[in-house]
Design a protein around this motif. Sequence first.
Motif, PDB file in Angstrom:
ATOM      1  N   GLY A 259      12.455 -23.244 -10.936  1.00  0.00           N
ATOM      2  CA  GLY A 259      11.261 -23.748 -10.232  1.00  0.00           C
ATOM      3  C   GLY A 259      11.631 -24.404  -8.912  1.00  0.00           C
ATOM      4  O   GLY A 259      10.976 -24.178  -7.885  1.00  0.00           O
TER       5      GLY A 259
ATOM      6  N   LYS B  90       0.800 -24.967  -6.321  1.00  0.00           N
ATOM      7  CA  LYS B  90       1.679 -23.909  -5.834  1.00  0.00           C
ATOM      8  C   LYS B  90       1.108 -23.269  -4.575  1.00  0.00           C
ATOM      9  O   LYS B  90      -0.101 -23.232  -4.383  1.00  0.00           O
ATOM     10  N   PHE B  91       2.006 -22.740  -3.762  1.00  0.00           N
ATOM     11  CA  PHE B  91       1.593 -21.915  -2.640  1.00  0.00           C
ATOM     12  C   PHE B  91       1.111 -20.579  -3.204  1.00  0.00           C
ATOM     13  O   PHE B  91       1.704 -20.044  -4.136  1.00  0.00           O
TER      14      PHE B  91
ATOM     15  N   ALA C 223      10.239 -21.219  -0.807  1.00  0.00           N
ATOM     16  CA  ALA C 223       8.857 -21.054  -0.362  1.00  0.00           C
ATOM     17  C   ALA C 223       8.537 -22.038   0.758  1.00  0.00           C
ATOM     18  O   ALA C 223       8.072 -21.646   1.834  1.00  0.00           O
ATOM     19  N   ASP C 224       8.806 -23.308   0.531  1.00  0.00           N
ATOM     20  CA  ASP C 224       8.405 -24.303   1.519  1.00  0.00           C
ATOM     21  C   ASP C 224       9.101 -24.087   2.859  1.00  0.00           C
ATOM     22  O   ASP C 224       8.511 -24.304   3.917  1.00  0.00           O
TER      23      ASP C 224
ATOM     24  N   LYS D   3      -4.432 -30.131  -1.947  1.00  0.00           N
ATOM     25  CA  LYS D   3      -3.441 -29.166  -2.422  1.00  0.00           C
ATOM     26  C   LYS D   3      -4.085 -28.252  -3.464  1.00  0.00           C
ATOM     27  O   LYS D   3      -4.964 -28.669  -4.209  1.00  0.00           O
TER      28      LYS D   3
ATOM     29  N   GLN E 151       4.506 -17.038  -4.386  1.00  0.00           N
ATOM     30  CA  GLN E 151       4.665 -18.373  -3.794  1.00  0.00           C
ATOM     31  C   GLN E 151       5.283 -18.284  -2.404  1.00  0.00           C
ATOM     32  O   GLN E 151       5.408 -19.286  -1.709  1.00  0.00           O
ATOM     33  N   TYR E 152       5.720 -17.089  -2.036  1.00  0.00           N
ATOM     34  CA  TYR E 152       6.269 -16.874  -0.700  1.00  0.00           C
ATOM     35  C   TYR E 152       5.215 -16.209   0.169  1.00  0.00           C
ATOM     36  O   TYR E 152       4.579 -15.243  -0.247  1.00  0.00           O
TER      37      TYR E 152
ATOM     38  N   TYR F 283      15.981 -27.696  -5.022  1.00  0.00           N
ATOM     39  CA  TYR F 283      14.976 -27.574  -3.958  1.00  0.00           C
ATOM     40  C   TYR F 283      15.634 -27.571  -2.580  1.00  0.00           C
ATOM     41  O   TYR F 283      15.490 -26.636  -1.803  1.00  0.00           O
TER      42      TYR F 283
ATOM     43  N   GLY G 127      -0.889 -23.453   0.719  1.00  0.00           N
ATOM     44  CA  GLY G 127      -0.603 -24.413  -0.338  1.00  0.00           C
ATOM     45  C   GLY G 127      -1.678 -25.482  -0.442  1.00  0.00           C
ATOM     46  O   GLY G 127      -1.775 -26.191  -1.430  1.00  0.00           O
TER      47      GLY G 127
ATOM     48  N   ASN H 185       7.929 -20.381   4.319  1.00  0.00           N
ATOM     49  CA  ASN H 185       6.497 -20.368   4.639  1.00  0.00           C
ATOM     50  C   ASN H 185       6.213 -21.159   5.908  1.00  0.00           C
ATOM     51  O   ASN H 185       5.424 -20.739   6.753  1.00  0.00           O
TER      52      ASN H 185
ATOM     53  N   SER I 292      10.517 -23.049  -5.150  1.00  0.00           N
ATOM     54  CA  SER I 292       9.678 -23.815  -4.221  1.00  0.00           C
ATOM     55  C   SER I 292      10.453 -24.237  -2.978  1.00  0.00           C
ATOM     56  O   SER I 292       9.871 -24.354  -1.902  1.00  0.00           O
TER      57      SER I 292
END
Lengths: 241, 737
Positions: B141, A110-111, B148-149, A105, B418-419, B98, A144, B152, B145
């Motif tokens: 945060g 972070k990505f 993003a997760d 990672k 983060q995206y 999240y 990531g 992505n 994320s």
Amino acid sequence: MRCAVIVFPGSNCDVDCFHVWKEVLGQPAEYVFHKEKFSPEDFDLIILPGGFSYGDYLRAGAIARFSPAMDSVYKAAEKGKLILGICNGFQILLEAGLLPGAMMKNRDLKFHCHDVYLKVGTADSPFTNMYLPGEVVKMPIAHGEGNYYADADTIERLKREDRIIFYYSDEKGNITDEANPNGSVENIAGILNEERNVLGMMPHPERCAEEILGNTDGKRLFMSILEYLEGRVKIGKSRRS
Amino acid sequence: MGKAEEAKKLGLTDEEYNLIVQTLGREPNDVELGMYSVMWSEHCSYKNSKPLLKRFPTKAPHVLQGPGENAGIVDIGDNLAVVLKIESHNHPSAVEPYQGAATGVGGIIRDIFAMGARPIALLDSLRFGELDDPRVKYLFGGVVSGIADYGNCMGIPTVGGETYFNDAYKDNPLVNAMCVGIIRHEDIVRGKAQGVGNSVMLVGAATGRDGIHGASFASEELSEESESKRPSVQVGDPFMEKLLLEACLELLKEKWVVGIQDLGAAGLTSACSETAARAGTGIELDVALVPRREKGMTPYEVMLSESQERMLIVVEKGHEEDVKRIFEKWDLYAIKIGEVTGDGMLRVLENGKIVAEVPAKSLAEGAPVIKREGKRPAYMDIQDLDYSKIEIPENLSEVLLRLLASPNIASKAWVYQQYDHTVRTDTVVPPGSDAAVLRIKGTKKGIALTTDCNGLYCYLDPYEGGKQAVAEAARNLVVTGAKPLAITDCLNFGSPENPEVYYQFEKCIDGISEAAKALEIPVVSGNVSFYNESSSRVIFPTPVIGMVGLLEDVTKHCTMAFKNPGDIVVLLGENSDEMGASEYLRVIFGIQGGKPPRVDLEREKRLHLCCLKAIKEEILSSAHDVSEGGLAVAIAESCITGNLGFEGEITSDIRADALLFGEGQSRIVVSLKEENLPALIEIADETGVKATVLGRVVPEYFRINVKDSKGGFKKIELSVGEMAEIWSKSLERKVEG
């Protein structure tokens, strides 16, 4: 020159790679579904695209290496066909043992999606012969898990054999910790196998291969492949020296 | 406990319960009562908002699908259409940031491919409390994320959105996700269960106990007990959704597919009753056939589960095996769970025995509409500020730096980096500009996307705030060169049972409607989210406007960054003596008050014509909307993103801080080569827009002199490097510091 883009169920850069080879370079391209096998003679170039092959909840690329299509990829690699793994494709090549090292990672967990500068480590390859050694180019990253690791002996060998294809650098080509987006050992962004026909890299050359996207630095990577496949360049000079 | 009592516990009123009894001609059983309670919750039924939503203009020649379906659709020529929808996932995100945010993204993506479209972009409109609070940091945060997760992994670029911080959102953050898809006209499918005898199939993930009563949870205020509602939050699996997306798009090419519907809020109950109600049919299904991920689930739990990544598919009888073949390729199941009937009933069986039987239309559309009366909030009468008591700060350079450091103005790179915003290789203008621009492969066209709303404006004057949100969104598209096409709205408010909130809601809708009519931009889809409040505070009324625009030639798009030293910088539009509701008053004086800036829609429209024409004729180097932080911030942003400076002088009798930092509307800062200036002036004259030369693009330094007719003089003088450092790092420092 015929290109296969392998489609794992969670691949998401498959269409982008296909688009560049077919539409930007005007060469024939085909999708190969992960459940299919193919003959090494069917294609000149095989791309393992970015994405999340099988969801990658375990570890990026950990399951992909067992797929039927990967059986054919191993055989094609053995026969000297060009294999290009981008992002998740690089992770799969590592898991498959076609390239040395492992991916962790990103160090900040972070990505990261942004442009990075890359210093060309070697131009003596089927993939980078249209770049100049030491040249600085710009490409986007989006991952990531791009924190490349290999033990000191492996790194030493990669260097000795001139197999590090890109380093993360600053705009001027300085390889600094600040320019390292993910914590990769020695800022390594992409490596070749010993035979120089397999490349794994984290940055996305397919995302910067057209004028409308504001950057064409990635296009030369695909043009290099074409130059090589069409026999206009020879590589392996550095190994002889 | 009696049934009536049970109904009350599930959130149904006496009147609603009596109507159910009357409709059924008997008391409902537990399963039926559960189904009614979710379908008649505010979240699913829109019972508080329906009459007001009718005020939106929804028709235009290019509208192929207006409100009422999974998503809206507008024609963009070349036999292509754009599909768009925005939705809130506020309450789930407040207790489980999240998963709450992730499943919000998952849900909106399904709405898009349920129309047969390939999703090509995501946007996220986010609001949180101030970042000095540790819980806010945790929520922020987690939400980022989660988005993003999910996005992505799906390979859908997140190209835009907005992030605001204000204590009004401290307990109840807003997480609104927008998705945009592209489709050929002939591929459009709709969520209808047509054709008696056709098969109803469930595809995608197995059904578990997650998310039961999620829709009801979304329809009440947050409280001490909300934490215990975490099990009401669904859990997302983006890889499963990616498989579902590919399998569904493959399936939807087939002519024997009759209808498709996402299983979102209220799960099977909602998907079955809505598809049947739209087609005027019924559905009979057996819950014993539904694949489970847990043992011992009751019919009640199966019908109310909000397990993610599932779709309901209606196909012509005899094609069940064809469906299975496609889904097996993607390692997904597809199971026939029932069929379409002609009697209009949603009949639920368990191993052949009836466990619920209610009219589908009554469930989906029968919730009694609640007519409410609004009351003008008392605070609106005491908001006038006496600006003469606010002294103009001595050091305006310092003021500008503090504004650039405000998380509401500073770069949001910490979020959008983060995206994955470049996957699919269509992103021509990435996040961080006024609007994102995407090319449409195979055509010369592009689309521009944005979301906008200033909650503080809407709080201080809901009508003007609603108008402004539309005008601002449209302006953000216009500065890229895109003509606004359609709106999708996400209306976030407190409890409609509070007359003051209801007033805010009604006035915002009126403001949005008026602006949408004047600017000729139809509303094609949307979502209402009420009950965004806790015991200590109600959120600002926040009607987020998601908007899509079209560029006929994407190569002619414009961005906000200054390009060339020596270019002339021009203001299109007029400066005004408005300072109310500004980020300047908030950051520098701690005042959240005054009258928000007013939009003159006629003037706004002319400004759009002027800017679009100038971009089309390729005489502009840059264009940037003036918004939060005012003129000085707008110019500073063009400097920072272009890594260039500015030197200029403004003469005006508007007080210097209002001139530099006031947020007067209908203004665009453009830069252009000097030789193009006459052409711009001509276009401005033609369209009736005031054009004022402000200065020039220079290297490195940012200098503005402000003079008035009485000899007053103020200045800002900064290095662009210093401004850039503050603007680009502030948010990261706040979050991680």
